[in-house]
Structures are given as structure tokens and as C-alpha cells.
Design an enzyme around this catalytic site. Structure first.
Site, PDB file in Angstrom:
ATOM      1  CG  ASP A  10      -1.246   1.216   1.681  1.00 32.40           C
ATOM      2  OD1 ASP A  10      -2.831   1.911   1.108  1.00 32.40           O
ATOM      3  OD2 ASP A  10      -1.459   1.964   2.805  1.00 32.40           O
ATOM      4  CG  ASP A  12      -1.432   7.578   0.088  1.00 38.50           C
ATOM      5  OD1 ASP A  12      -0.795   8.494   0.232  1.00 38.50           O
ATOM      6  OD2 ASP A  12      -2.775   6.775  -0.687  1.00 38.50           O
ATOM      7  CD  GLU A  19      -4.226   9.988   2.848  1.00 37.06           C
ATOM      8  OE1 GLU A  19      -4.330  11.062   3.301  1.00 37.06           O
ATOM      9  OE2 GLU A  19      -4.519   8.509   2.510  1.00 37.06           O
ATOM     10  CD  GLU A  56     -13.231   8.002  -5.401  1.00 35.61           C
ATOM     11  OE1 GLU A  56     -12.742   9.268  -4.815  1.00 35.61           O
ATOM     12  OE2 GLU A  56     -13.416   7.536  -6.121  1.00 35.61           O
ATOM     13  NE  ARG A  57      -9.793  10.872   2.214  1.00 37.16           N
ATOM     14  CZ  ARG A  57      -8.934  10.449   1.687  1.00 37.16           C
ATOM     15  NH1 ARG A  57      -7.956  10.691   0.938  1.00 37.16           N
ATOM     16  NH2 ARG A  57      -8.803   8.785   1.268  1.00 37.16           N
ATOM     17  CG  HIS A  83      -8.938  14.521  -6.712  1.00 41.21           C
ATOM     18  ND1 HIS A  83      -8.607  13.518  -7.638  1.00 41.21           N
ATOM     19  CD2 HIS A  83      -7.766  13.913  -5.893  1.00 41.21           C
ATOM     20  CE1 HIS A  83      -7.587  12.686  -7.598  1.00 41.21           C
ATOM     21  NE2 HIS A  83      -8.062  13.286  -5.946  1.00 41.21           N
ATOM     22  CE  LYS A  86      -5.335  14.950  -3.411  1.00 39.26           C
ATOM     23  NZ  LYS A  86      -4.553  13.794  -3.252  1.00 39.26           N
ATOM     24  CB  THR A 123      -2.236   2.462  -4.465  1.00 40.30           C
ATOM     25  OG1 THR A 123      -3.175   3.812  -3.426  1.00 40.30           O
ATOM     26  CG2 THR A 123      -1.465   3.117  -5.548  1.00 40.30           C
ATOM     27  CB  THR A 125      -3.029   6.685  -4.429  1.00 41.29           C
ATOM     28  OG1 THR A 125      -2.925   7.068  -2.372  1.00 41.29           O
ATOM     29  CG2 THR A 125      -2.400   8.574  -4.419  1.00 41.29           C
ATOM     30  CG  ASN A 129      -0.751  12.159  -5.581  1.00 39.75           C
ATOM     31  OD1 ASN A 129      -1.203  13.562  -6.541  1.00 39.75           O
ATOM     32  ND2 ASN A 129      -2.367  11.275  -5.532  1.00 39.75           N
TER      33      ASN A 129
HETATM   34  C1  XBP Z   1      -5.212   6.021   0.004  1.00 37.04           C
HETATM   35  C2  XBP Z   1      -6.488   7.104   0.365  1.00 37.04           C
HETATM   36  C3  XBP Z   1      -6.065   8.252  -1.370  1.00 37.04           C
HETATM   37  C4  XBP Z   1      -4.959   9.238  -0.419  1.00 37.04           C
HETATM   38  C5  XBP Z   1      -5.428  10.482  -1.993  1.00 37.04           C
HETATM   39  O1  XBP Z   1      -5.926   5.288   0.596  1.00 37.04           O
HETATM   40  O2  XBP Z   1      -7.397   6.866  -0.549  1.00 37.04           O
HETATM   41  O3  XBP Z   1      -7.336   8.666  -1.420  1.00 37.04           O
HETATM   42  O4  XBP Z   1      -5.525   9.333   0.747  1.00 37.04           O
HETATM   43  O5  XBP Z   1      -5.131  10.157  -2.565  1.00 37.04           O
HETATM   44  P1  XBP Z   1      -4.452   3.167   0.642  1.00 37.04           P
HETATM   45  P2  XBP Z   1      -6.082  10.758  -3.616  1.00 37.04           P
HETATM   46  O6  XBP Z   1      -3.570   3.771   1.104  1.00 37.04           O
HETATM   47  O7  XBP Z   1      -5.938   2.453   0.859  1.00 37.04           O
HETATM   48  O8  XBP Z   1      -4.131   3.631  -0.772  1.00 37.04           O
HETATM   49  O9  XBP Z   1      -6.159  12.273  -4.222  1.00 37.04           O
HETATM   50  O10 XBP Z   1      -4.704  10.057  -5.075  1.00 37.04           O
HETATM   51  O11 XBP Z   1      -7.393   9.616  -4.408  1.00 37.04           O
HETATM   52 MG    MG Z   2      -2.873   3.447   3.464  1.00 32.74          MG
END
Ligand code: XBP
Ligand code: MG
Length: 263
Positions: A10, A12, A19, A56-57, A83, A86, A123, A125, A129
Site C-alpha cells: 500500500d 499512503d 495523509e 470521492e472524499r 482534486h 490538490k 493503492t 491513490t 501521487n
Molecule cells: C489512499 C487513499 C487516497 C489518498 C489520496 O488509500 O484513499 O485517496 O488519501 O489520494 P490507500 P488521491 O492508502 O488505502 O491506498 O487524492 O490520489 O485519491
Molecule cells: Mg494506506
């Protein structure tokens, strides 16, 4: 004894504490650049992390705010634009070197390379990124370290859906029991466990106390062998980082014991 053929990483929270000081800061800068009066403090961002995917967040949070566009289409478009901005800002933060890899990560990656245990990135993400982060820490040819790099854009459904792990197993052409995933969040662990991939959970800042069900092992980080459940055998220096031998120890131990649940 199960044969470890691949380690699935993974990103993040697992490779780096991205984060709180990376994504969150960049989300806030994107809101500000757009003149929006929104700010995600550390606690609120922590609660939003159960929504995987940055776009989505934003959308989830926006749907609960009064100053949001009224039409669903306009909210979608704004979330997409925010996004994108960001992610640009996140890239700048990461390229400044502000976010190191978590300790023990590079050591275990190097050991995989030395022992020909293949690796994958799994991931939700965005790919840009992952590229920004790993380019800084592993160099321009970082992707050569991995036999598969599966990111948010590559799947229809983000974690906790197992799709990202299914894709990684397919590309690697390994069975779930021949791989081990390394995760930090309940959503991430659930994604791997849904396919019966054994999971090591390395606790991150935001998920330090979250309940985790069914992990192969749960511990504070790869940089030390202390304080893992199940405990690692004493002998090797406990201030050393977790090694492939340790991962194989847990795989063997799981045959004899029930997998770990932790709160
Ligand atoms: C990571 C995420 C991502 C990051 C932000 O989850 O959920 O959304 O928070 O990145 P994981 P993006 O560690 O389970 O992969 O803005 O690129 O989505
Ligand atoms: Mg993670």
C-alpha cells in the site's frame, strides 16, 4: 510451508505518512486557491479517511456543506477540479522532500530486490501521487523496482473493494497465499483479506488504534521487531527492522495459530 513470492505495498500511510502532512495540506491549499471557506483539520480529515479516493472524499464532504453547488453535476465538476489541483499541490509538497519514507520500508524493499522477491504497488491513490513520492525516494527508475503498479485509475472500485489486489495478483501471476500485503488502514487490510492475501499491518498516525481483524501480524512499523503481534522470536536484534525471514516466520506461525485481531 507457504512460499513467499511477492510483497504487495500500500502507499499512503504504509510507505510514508502522506495523509496528515501531504494530502490534507494539499486539499486545504486547493480549497483556498479556489476561494472556498473550507478547511479540513487533522481530526476531521481523519474521519474522512474512511472514504477512499481524494475526489470521492471531497464529494462526500461537499454533500454535507451548505456552501456547496446545488446541482449534482456542478458538485461533481468542482470535486474533479479541486482534486486535480490538490494532486498538483501534493506533488509539490512531496518533491520538496517534506515527506520521508517510513523507516524500515527501504530496507525491506532492498531485501526483496536482493532475494528476488517481487514487489507490487497496490493503492487507491492516483498514479501521479505515487510517481511523485517514489521518484523522490527511489529515483527516476523507481517503477523498475515493482513487477506491478496498480493505482486508483486502474480500478473501477477503490479499497475496501479487493479489485486493486486482484489486479496486482493477476499481473504478478501469483496466488493469494504466495503474497503478503502491507497495509496501514482497516479499509486497506479488508481489501487484501477479501482475497485471502495475508496482511501485515504497520500502524500509521491516523489508524494507530483502529480495530483490525484477521491480519497476519500487527505492529508499530517495519523499523523494529518489538511490539508486533504475534511477537517475533527473540534473537535477532530487536532494534533491527522487520526482514523477509520475519515475514516468513509469521506465515509459518499462522498455520499453528489463529490470525490476529487487534483493537
Ligand atoms: C489512499 C487513499 C487516497 C489518498 C489520496 O488509500 O484513499 O485517496 O488519501 O489520494 P490507500 P488521491 O492508502 O488505502 O491506498 O487524492 O490520489 O485519491
Ligand atoms: Mg494506506
Amino acid at each position: 510451508m507457504p512460499m513467499l513470492k511477492a510483497l504487495l505495498w500500500d502507499v499512503d500511510g504504509t510507505l510514508a505518512e502522506t495523509e496528515r502532512d501531504g494530502h490534507r495540506v494539499a486539499f486545504n491549499a486547493a480549497f483556498e486557491a479556489r476561494g472556498l471557506p473550507w478547511h479540513w483539520d487533522e481530526a476531521h480529515y481523519g474521519s474522512l479517511l474512511r472514504i477512499t479516493g481524494g475526489r470521492e472524499r471531497i464529494l462526500y464532504d461537499m454533500n454535507r456543506r451548505e456552501a456547496s453547488p446545488t446541482s449534482a453535476g456542478d458538485r461533481e465538476a468542482l470535486a474533479r477540479a479541486l482534486h486535480e489541483r490538490k494532486n498538483e499541490l501534493y506533488g509539490e509538497v512531496v518533491r520538496s522532500g517534506a515527506i520521508p519514507l517510513r523507516e524500515g520500508v527501504a530496507t525491506l524493499m532492498q531485501e526483496c530486490r536482493a532475494r528476488n522477491v517481487r514487489m507490487a504497488i497496490a493503492t487507491t491513490t492516483s498514479r501521479a501521487n505515487v510517481d511523485a513520492l517514489l521518484r523522490v525516494h527511489l529515483g527516476d527508475r523507481w517503477s523498475e523496482w515493482f513487477a506491478a503498479v496498480v493505482c486508483g485509475e486502474d480500478v473501477q472500485r477503490k479499497k475496501p473493494d479487493p479489485e486493486v489486489y486482484l489486479r496486482a495478483l493477476e499481473v504478478l501471476d501469483v496466488q493469494s497465499y504466495e503474497a503478503v500485503a502491507i497495509e496501514d488502514s482497516p479499509n486497506g487490510a479488508a481489501a487484501a483479506l477479501a482475497l485471502d492475501i495475508p496482511v501485515l499491518v504497520t500502524r500509521s498516525a491516523y489508524f494507530a488504534d483502529s480495530a483490525v481483524q484477521g491480519a497476519l501480524a500487527v505492529g508499530p512499523g517495519l523499523d523494529r521487531r518489538n511490539d508486533w503481534r504475534p511477537a517475533l522470536p527473540q534473537g535477532a536484534a530487536n532494534d533491527e527492522s522487520v526482514s523477509l525471514e520475519d515475514v516468513e516466520y509469521w506465515l509459518q506461525a499462522v498455520d499453528a495459530e489463529a490470525p490476529v485481531s487487534a483493537t
